[in-house]
Each structure stands twice: as C-alpha cells, then as structure tokens.
Design an enzyme around this catalytic site. Structure first.
Site: not given
Ligand code: RIB
Length: 304
Positions: A13, A252
C-alpha cells in the site's frame, strides 16, 4: 483450534494522508507518505496471525522488493507463508491509497501478481489447502479462481467465508459454496442487485442471497457494528465508538476476527462481537497490517 487459510491478494500500500480528497482535476498538497504491507487477503492473514490463530496464506507476489517485504511481514506476524509464490515478470500488487482527515479512504489497486493466481496454481496447492478447515476469500484475485477454489474446497466439506470486496456482480452458481458472506451495505447492494437504504432492504437482499444458496449473511455496518441475517432472524451486534485514524483494512480485520473466533468453536453471535472489536481497533492506527490488534488488545477492549 481449527486451522484457517486465506486465499487471496497481497499488496504493498502506497499511502498519502491529506486533509480532504482532491476534486477531479485538482492537485492538493498531502501531509505524509508511507508504504505499508496490505492487500485484503494478506491483511486478513496478518490480523488472524496477531490473534494467535493457526493461519496460512496462499497467493502470489512479484519478484521485487515489495514482494519480499510482504512475505517477511506475513512471517513476522505468525502466518505460514509457504503457500505464497514469487512470480517473475510481474510486479507485486499495489494499492494507491488516499486517507483524509476523517480516516476515510480512496483506493486504486493494480493487481500485478494477484492476477496470476489461477486454477492451475490452486490445483498445485490443493493438498496443503485441504489441511485447513476455515477458508477466507476476498475478490482481489481473479473471480474464476475464487469460484474454482471454493468449489474444490466445498467438495471436501470445508467452511467458506467470502468478503465480497472489492464488490462485483457474482455468478449465481458461486453462492451455494459460501457459508458466510460479509458485505458492507454498498457491497450488499452490488452482490444482491438490490438498492439498499433501510434495514428492510437489507433483509430482502439477504433473503435473495439465501435463496441462491448462501448460508449466513453478516452485513458490516461500520461503527454501528454488524447484522447477522439467517433464514430465522436478524440479530444486531452493536459496534463501539473508537477514535478512527485510518479505516483501511477494517473490513479485513473484521473477517479475520470472525474466522478466528469460529475456529475457536465460539457461537456466531459471540464471533461477530469479537469481529466488531477487531475491526474497530484496527482503525486506531495508520496502515492496514500495521494497525491490526493483538489478541490481548482485543480481549482487554471487550472486557472494558
Ligand atoms: O481492504 C484494504 C486493502 O484494500 C488495502 O490494504 C489495499 O491493499 C486494498 O487491497
């Protein structure tokens, strides 16, 4: 304790923080830039690892620095990563993320090696996959692969949890392989094909998914917690208010919490409450895997 396996994506990320999101065509000065290991699959695996589960990750990275860093982070967090393959000639998956002053995000992903997780790869991993009991899937690897793997695993009586994110229209044949589906309201609208505005809309959309063969529907509602919808009733498991800095990976971690609690043979209501706590705590620090709470943190949060 039952064994958990995550089949899915691994990203690096690239995160910028900014007071507000830019308008189309606008250039803004951001505040900070960081790289954090991410990807919905790897985030679930690391969250489960920090919760002291027996967890394995299955997926692919590219032959680059981000791939090596992602694998190292899985290992450091107690995730078995011998099912993560390095594919040459392709980059590791990348997510470009903007986080605003409220902790909300915008995400653009480039799948890279995640796009090469195909049915042949699943066949090659099948023996080691079958050593596990509870499987977590998301939708950042090819949908055909998700479908293929679920079908194979269901033939062996395994438990399947699907987080339908990033949301897309799913083939009707896939629903009968899903024991638990965990959309947020927006994802629920896409997978059910129904407009969602009220709880009644959610119930009707859930009934549609159940007719198609899904076992239990758990609708994530952010700080409001989650709704468990079965063919018998709707149960609201309220969330908790925390000071969110970055919501990336909250869904998540919710899924990981659910799987870990089910793996410990807890009931569904208790498991969703545990998942709510894991999801809430994961928003209190920056980054996805970076912010996943430990088991001690979750238990002390629930106690309070
Ligand atoms: O769910 C959050 C994740 O979505 C990020 O880590 C990013 O990699 C994207 O896949």
């Amino acid at each position: 304790m039952k064994k958990i396996c995550v089949v899915g994506s691994i990203n690096m990320d690239l995160v910028v923080t900014t007071d507000r999101f830019p308008q189309p065509g606008e250039t803004l000065n951001g505040k900070e830039f960081h790289t954090y290991p991410g990807g919905k699959g790897a985030n679930q695996a690391v969250a489960a690892g920090r919760l002291q589960a027996d967890v394995r990750m299955v997926g692919k990275v590219g032959d680059d620095m981000y791939g090596q860093q992602s694998i190292a982070n899985l290992r450091e967090n107690g995730v078995k990563s011998d099912g993560v393959f390095v594919d040459s000639g392709v980059s590791t998956g990348i997510a470009v993320i903007e986080v605003d002053g409220m902790g909300e995000n915008h995400i653009v992903i480039v799948p890279g090696a995640n796009g090469r997780v195909d049915s042949q790869f699943i066949d090659g991993q099948l023996d080691s996959l079958l050593e596990n009991d509870i499987f977590l899937f998301q939708l950042e690897i090819p949908l055909e692969t998700v479908f293929y793997a679920m079908k194979k695993l269901k033939e062996h009586g395994k438990t399947i949890i699907l987080d339908p994110a990033p949301a897309r229209i799913l083939p009707v044949e896939i629903f009968k392989y899903i024991d638990y589906i965990t959309p947020n309201e927006m994802e629920m609208a896409i997978v059910s094909g129904r407009k969602i505005g009220t709880l009644t809309d959610i119930k009707e959309a859930a009934a549609l998914l159940q007719q198609k063969g899904v076992g239990t529907i758990i609708v994530k509602a952010g700080k409001d917690g989650a709704y468990i919808i079965s063919d018998k009733d709707v149960i609201h498991c309220p969330g908790s208010t925390v000071k969110a800095v970055d919501t990336t990976g909250a869904g998540d971690s919710f899924n990981a919490g659910l799987a870990v609690s089910l793996a410990r043979e807890n009931g569904l209501k208790e498991s969703v409450r545990f998942a709510n706590a894991v999801g809430a705590l994961s928003t209190m620090a920056k980054g996805a895997q970076n912010a996943m709470p430990t088991l001690e943190q979750v238990l002390s949060f629930i106690d309070k």
